[in-house]
Design a protein around this motif. Sequence first.
Motif, PDB file in Angstrom:
ATOM      1  N   GLY A   1       0.834  -1.194   0.000  1.00  0.00           N
ATOM      2  CA  GLY A   1       0.000   0.000   0.000  1.00  0.00           C
ATOM      3  C   GLY A   1       0.868   1.242   0.000  1.00  0.00           C
ATOM      4  N   ALA A   2       0.549   2.201   0.891  1.00  0.00           N
ATOM      5  CA  ALA A   2       1.336   3.433   0.962  1.00  0.00           C
ATOM      6  C   ALA A   2       2.658   3.227   1.691  1.00  0.00           C
ATOM      7  CB  ALA A   2       0.530   4.518   1.669  1.00  0.00           C
ATOM      8  N   THR A   3       2.826   2.067   2.342  1.00  0.00           N
ATOM      9  CA  THR A   3       4.059   1.778   3.073  1.00  0.00           C
ATOM     10  C   THR A   3       5.148   1.330   2.115  1.00  0.00           C
ATOM     11  OG1 THR A   3       2.764   1.107   4.995  1.00  0.00           O
ATOM     12  CG2 THR A   3       5.044   0.378   4.916  1.00  0.00           C
ATOM     13  N   GLN A   4       6.365   1.783   2.327  1.00  0.00           N
ATOM     14  CA  GLN A   4       7.536   1.420   1.532  1.00  0.00           C
ATOM     15  C   GLN A   4       7.277   1.564   0.031  1.00  0.00           C
ATOM     16  OE1 GLN A   4       9.962  -1.996   2.969  1.00  0.00           O
ATOM     17  NE2 GLN A   4      10.142  -2.601   0.841  1.00  0.00           N
ATOM     18  N   PRO A   5       6.990   2.781  -0.429  1.00  0.00           N
ATOM     19  CA  PRO A   5       6.714   2.973  -1.859  1.00  0.00           C
ATOM     20  C   PRO A   5       7.956   2.735  -2.711  1.00  0.00           C
ATOM     21  CG  PRO A   5       6.932   5.085  -0.760  1.00  0.00           C
ATOM     22  CD  PRO A   5       6.959   4.049   0.322  1.00  0.00           C
ATOM     23  N   ASN A   6       7.731   2.244  -3.920  1.00  0.00           N
ATOM     24  CA  ASN A   6       8.790   2.078  -4.905  1.00  0.00           C
ATOM     25  C   ASN A   6       8.626   3.178  -5.953  1.00  0.00           C
ATOM     26  OD1 ASN A   6       9.441  -0.327  -3.564  1.00  0.00           O
ATOM     27  ND2 ASN A   6       8.080  -1.526  -4.876  1.00  0.00           N
ATOM     28  N   PHE A   7       9.579   4.099  -6.005  1.00  0.00           N
ATOM     29  CA  PHE A   7       9.525   5.177  -6.988  1.00  0.00           C
ATOM     30  C   PHE A   7      10.217   4.723  -8.273  1.00  0.00           C
ATOM     31  CE2 PHE A   7       9.478   7.457  -2.887  1.00  0.00           C
ATOM     32  CZ  PHE A   7       8.291   8.156  -3.034  1.00  0.00           C
ATOM     33  N   SER A   8       9.600   5.029  -9.403  1.00  0.00           N
ATOM     34  CA  SER A   8      10.178   4.746 -10.711  1.00  0.00           C
ATOM     35  C   SER A   8      10.199   6.045 -11.506  1.00  0.00           C
ATOM     36  CB  SER A   8       9.348   3.692 -11.454  1.00  0.00           C
ATOM     37  OG  SER A   8       9.818   3.516 -12.776  1.00  0.00           O
ATOM     38  N   LEU A   9      11.387   6.497 -11.913  1.00  0.00           N
ATOM     39  CA  LEU A   9      11.544   7.710 -12.705  1.00  0.00           C
ATOM     40  C   LEU A   9      12.179   7.353 -14.042  1.00  0.00           C
ATOM     41  CD1 LEU A   9      12.775  10.674 -10.444  1.00  0.00           C
ATOM     42  CD2 LEU A   9      10.864  10.696 -12.048  1.00  0.00           C
ATOM     43  N   ARG A  10      11.482   7.710 -15.104  1.00  0.00           N
ATOM     44  CA  ARG A  10      11.962   7.402 -16.450  1.00  0.00           C
ATOM     45  C   ARG A  10      12.334   5.927 -16.590  1.00  0.00           C
ATOM     46  NH1 ARG A  10      15.909  12.651 -17.676  1.00  0.00           N
ATOM     47  NH2 ARG A  10      14.244  14.160 -18.090  1.00  0.00           N
ATOM     48  N   GLY A  11      11.547   5.055 -15.960  1.00  0.00           N
ATOM     49  CA  GLY A  11      11.720   3.618 -16.098  1.00  0.00           C
ATOM     50  C   GLY A  11      12.695   2.990 -15.137  1.00  0.00           C
ATOM     51  N   ILE A  12      13.422   3.762 -14.361  1.00  0.00           N
ATOM     52  CA  ILE A  12      14.402   3.207 -13.423  1.00  0.00           C
ATOM     53  C   ILE A  12      13.737   3.030 -12.062  1.00  0.00           C
ATOM     54  CG2 ILE A  12      16.572   3.640 -12.219  1.00  0.00           C
ATOM     55  CD1 ILE A  12      17.640   4.908 -14.701  1.00  0.00           C
ATOM     56  N   SER A  13      13.757   1.789 -11.554  1.00  0.00           N
ATOM     57  CA  SER A  13      13.078   1.464 -10.305  1.00  0.00           C
ATOM     58  C   SER A  13      13.754   0.252  -9.675  1.00  0.00           C
ATOM     59  CB  SER A  13      11.600   1.148 -10.578  1.00  0.00           C
ATOM     60  OG  SER A  13      11.471  -0.102 -11.252  1.00  0.00           O
ATOM     61  N   VAL A  14      13.153  -0.264  -8.569  1.00  0.00           N
ATOM     62  CA  VAL A  14      13.660  -1.487  -7.954  1.00  0.00           C
ATOM     63  C   VAL A  14      13.136  -2.723  -8.677  1.00  0.00           C
ATOM     64  CG1 VAL A  14      13.981  -0.492  -5.662  1.00  0.00           C
ATOM     65  CG2 VAL A  14      11.782  -1.500  -6.268  1.00  0.00           C
ATOM     66  N   ALA A  15      12.392  -2.535  -9.760  1.00  0.00           N
ATOM     67  CA  ALA A  15      11.875  -3.637 -10.581  1.00  0.00           C
ATOM     68  C   ALA A  15      11.045  -4.591  -9.723  1.00  0.00           C
ATOM     69  CB  ALA A  15      13.021  -4.345 -11.307  1.00  0.00           C
ATOM     70  N   ASN A  16      11.386  -5.895  -9.708  1.00  0.00           N
ATOM     71  CA  ASN A  16      10.602  -6.881  -8.965  1.00  0.00           C
ATOM     72  C   ASN A  16      11.193  -7.166  -7.591  1.00  0.00           C
ATOM     73  OD1 ASN A  16      12.901  -8.162  -9.840  1.00  0.00           O
ATOM     74  ND2 ASN A  16      11.890 -10.047 -10.507  1.00  0.00           N
ATOM     75  N   GLU A  17      12.005  -6.257  -7.060  1.00  0.00           N
ATOM     76  CA  GLU A  17      12.631  -6.409  -5.745  1.00  0.00           C
ATOM     77  C   GLU A  17      11.739  -5.784  -4.678  1.00  0.00           C
ATOM     78  OE1 GLU A  17      14.363  -7.073  -2.586  1.00  0.00           O
ATOM     79  OE2 GLU A  17      15.488  -7.818  -4.309  1.00  0.00           O
ATOM     80  N   TYR A  18      11.491  -6.487  -3.582  1.00  0.00           N
ATOM     81  CA  TYR A  18      10.549  -6.010  -2.568  1.00  0.00           C
ATOM     82  C   TYR A  18      11.117  -6.043  -1.147  1.00  0.00           C
ATOM     83  CZ  TYR A  18      10.074 -11.087  -2.523  1.00  0.00           C
ATOM     84  OH  TYR A  18      10.355 -12.419  -2.498  1.00  0.00           O
ATOM     85  N   ASN A  19      12.370  -6.431  -0.971  1.00  0.00           N
ATOM     86  CA  ASN A  19      12.925  -6.565   0.372  1.00  0.00           C
ATOM     87  C   ASN A  19      13.348  -5.215   0.935  1.00  0.00           C
ATOM     88  OD1 ASN A  19      13.148  -9.631   0.892  1.00  0.00           O
ATOM     89  ND2 ASN A  19      13.925  -9.384  -1.194  1.00  0.00           N
ATOM     90  N   SER A  20      13.181  -5.061   2.258  1.00  0.00           N
ATOM     91  CA  SER A  20      13.361  -3.759   2.901  1.00  0.00           C
ATOM     92  C   SER A  20      14.817  -3.327   2.996  1.00  0.00           C
ATOM     93  CB  SER A  20      12.758  -3.782   4.310  1.00  0.00           C
ATOM     94  OG  SER A  20      13.443  -4.722   5.134  1.00  0.00           O
ATOM     95  N   ASN A  21      15.765  -4.231   2.768  1.00  0.00           N
ATOM     96  CA  ASN A  21      17.179  -3.843   2.884  1.00  0.00           C
ATOM     97  C   ASN A  21      17.701  -3.153   1.630  1.00  0.00           C
ATOM     98  OD1 ASN A  21      17.088  -6.416   1.427  1.00  0.00           O
ATOM     99  ND2 ASN A  21      19.318  -6.413   1.605  1.00  0.00           N
ATOM    100  N   GLN A  22      16.920  -3.166   0.558  1.00  0.00           N
ATOM    101  CA  GLN A  22      17.409  -2.601  -0.694  1.00  0.00           C
ATOM    102  C   GLN A  22      17.222  -1.091  -0.741  1.00  0.00           C
ATOM    103  OE1 GLN A  22      19.141  -4.387  -2.477  1.00  0.00           O
ATOM    104  NE2 GLN A  22      18.556  -6.418  -1.730  1.00  0.00           N
ATOM    105  N   ALA A  23      18.200  -0.409  -1.302  1.00  0.00           N
ATOM    106  CA  ALA A  23      18.116   1.044  -1.475  1.00  0.00           C
ATOM    107  C   ALA A  23      17.330   1.363  -2.740  1.00  0.00           C
ATOM    108  CB  ALA A  23      19.515   1.643  -1.571  1.00  0.00           C
ATOM    109  N   SER A  24      16.566   2.429  -2.665  1.00  0.00           N
ATOM    110  CA  SER A  24      15.849   2.893  -3.849  1.00  0.00           C
ATOM    111  C   SER A  24      16.829   3.535  -4.825  1.00  0.00           C
ATOM    112  CB  SER A  24      14.785   3.917  -3.443  1.00  0.00           C
ATOM    113  OG  SER A  24      14.247   4.562  -4.577  1.00  0.00           O
TER     114      SER A  24
END
Length: 750
Positions: free
Chosen positions: A96-119
Amino acid sequence: MAKITAALLAGAACAFPALALAQTAEPAATERSPAPDQPGAEGDIIVTAQRREQSILSVPIAISAIGGNTLTTKGITNSANLAAAVPNLQVSSPYGATQPNFSLRGISVANEYNSNQASPIGVYVDDVYLASRTAHGMGLFDLERVEVLRGPQGTLFGRNTTGGAINFITKSPTLHGNEGYAEAGYGNFNTFTAQGAIETTMVEDQLGLRVAANYAKGDGQIDNVFRGGRDPNSQDTLQGRATLRIRPGDGPLDIKIKAYGGRDRGTQAAVHGIEAYRTGLGFFQVDENRIGLNRTQAYGASATIAYELSPTLTLTSITSGDGGRQNLQQAADGSPLDVLDINWQSKFGQFSEEARLNYSGDWLKAVGGVFYGRDTVTTDNTFNIGQALGPGVNGGFFQHYRQVRRSYAVFAQGDYDLTEKLTLTLGARYTWDRSQYRDGQAYLFAGDIGGPQTPLATTVPCPGVAGTCAYDPNARFDLDGRNNALTGRVSLAYTFDNGTLLYASYNRGYRSGAFNGGGYTSSAGINYIAPERVNAYEVGLKGRYFDNALTLSAAGFYYDYSNQQVQDTRPGPVSFLVNAPKAQVYGAEAEARWRLSPAIAVTAAAGYLHSTYKSLTLQNTVLDGNDLPFAPRFTAQGGFDLSLFRNGNDGLTISPSVAYFSRQYFSPFNDINAAGTGQRNSELQQEGYAKVNLTAALTTGRFTFKAFANNLLNARVYAYGLDLRGAGFPYNFLIPSTPRTYGGSIRVAF
């Protein structure tokens, strides 16, 4: 270079026809007022994208600056809503609104969902980098503005900005007078909201305090038909912030000390899962026996100290300490069965220090400095997988690890005026990143959800198939990672006699290497992978036209993108974090605001994006040519402000708006299925859609009465999707966005 030049020219060609399809925000409180002899002219929006105050029209970077009033007008109350106002920006999350994944011009965390990863989109509050993605899901209140910088920002903002940076700038004491406001509202789903701020000046020009708070509580926005079950997507948020500003003797020393805290206790996002239990349900309904709670908290303090050493030289120090927790209980099967229930628990902490010198001469503007940052995350996740051990025998996996990252950097950038109209920008940053993965432990257990666990077999450390290594309570897995990076910026900007800025730039950005936080069925999947890198080429223009009635900015860009960090699930099942070797991104965007009359202002934005993998193989399946996830080809936003009965600040303003997004995929597979996996990846996408919002505000004296409706037409949209069929589950994981919301509020200024 010929290919790059052609792509940039094609992108610019797509942007220029969009003169009337672009948008810029309304002036923020720090803007200069229009000259009296220029009726209808907008004030210059002042931004700090280059670590100094500049008009947004003089910065050779693609920036969207959204003022606090615009956030309110567009109904943007959470960082997850920003995509409604920024071209080529997507925001998604499995929570939901928790831990949003931002994607700018197509660059994002893709299919990664773990909390240790940097955006890969750096998120900042008042120039302080927030390492934890959980902290990114903040409510937006009492803000001066939000600056969204598109494209790599590896020089002045640093690591983890391959896609760009988002800087939330809060309101701080002006040291002049006393003021404040209070607002209360009510909406459907029995939603109560309240926020306010009060600012007092204890010593004029020398000492001031501003305190602000935000509260929202509402019932679940998705209907759960399971008898006695909670409704998902509820709200329960409380936040507060206090800023003390000290300027002794109105002299060269300026100190801002800020402390904040907040917590969220809403229910989990709704999940569409097992198909058999979707029969007879509407899009905004679920049949789920265990709707969990998303419990998060964040807190911290910072000190920003600026000292004017001379009229041309200023020293600034920014020191910050932040912390937080997340405890997310997620029923991930969307059914009354206990097939997959997860408890995501993590504790975060960080410290950072940045010291920089700003020089402002006649022909040279320069900034240089040093940075140190340290962040930690301690994770304890529990994965209950129904009858994982056999018929009638419940069980799952427990996972624990601690990650520590340290980053050191030196940086410098200068703008040199080659002539009165031509400016050369050169910048460079060198970063040393050091990371540790410690106390890694995971085991297979027998036990019911929420009940005692009986460990059966160690899975981390264990390089084999889950269940093949005897349980050892003392076994631990440790790993170290390191990488260094040189990033930088080169640009040329030319200002024409009419004020139009034309620029061309090259930027290099990088996202540091990463550990696989999803490795809990086997230590074979726990690795440290290479950093992401982007070489970005951009051309753009900015200016005002038609007697300053039209403000326009446009850009075309080309990215050479390497080593995107994506998840690869292999037999076992074992999740590996891997690098996508090559990707190509190019496109264009435009924003504008056109003041048609004193009563009508039109805002619009348009973006085109082509982002594809040039080389990628997952699960032994070649995915070359597939689209990057969360990267729709076309985005557009548009709206207008119609002012009626205007008398000074009093009057009625009606503001309808619409945001359109073309089809986007949630997985690098797009609609390709890996052989022998049972995948149905065609489910993991969202077709094109539009959302319509409407606000109306009546101001009379100190009072403002507002009504709003978001997602007015009740568009049925998936915000996130994850492949679970490939891991052996009989369904995919899909998150629906929220339905139509509406309500009203009363605000009083004092």
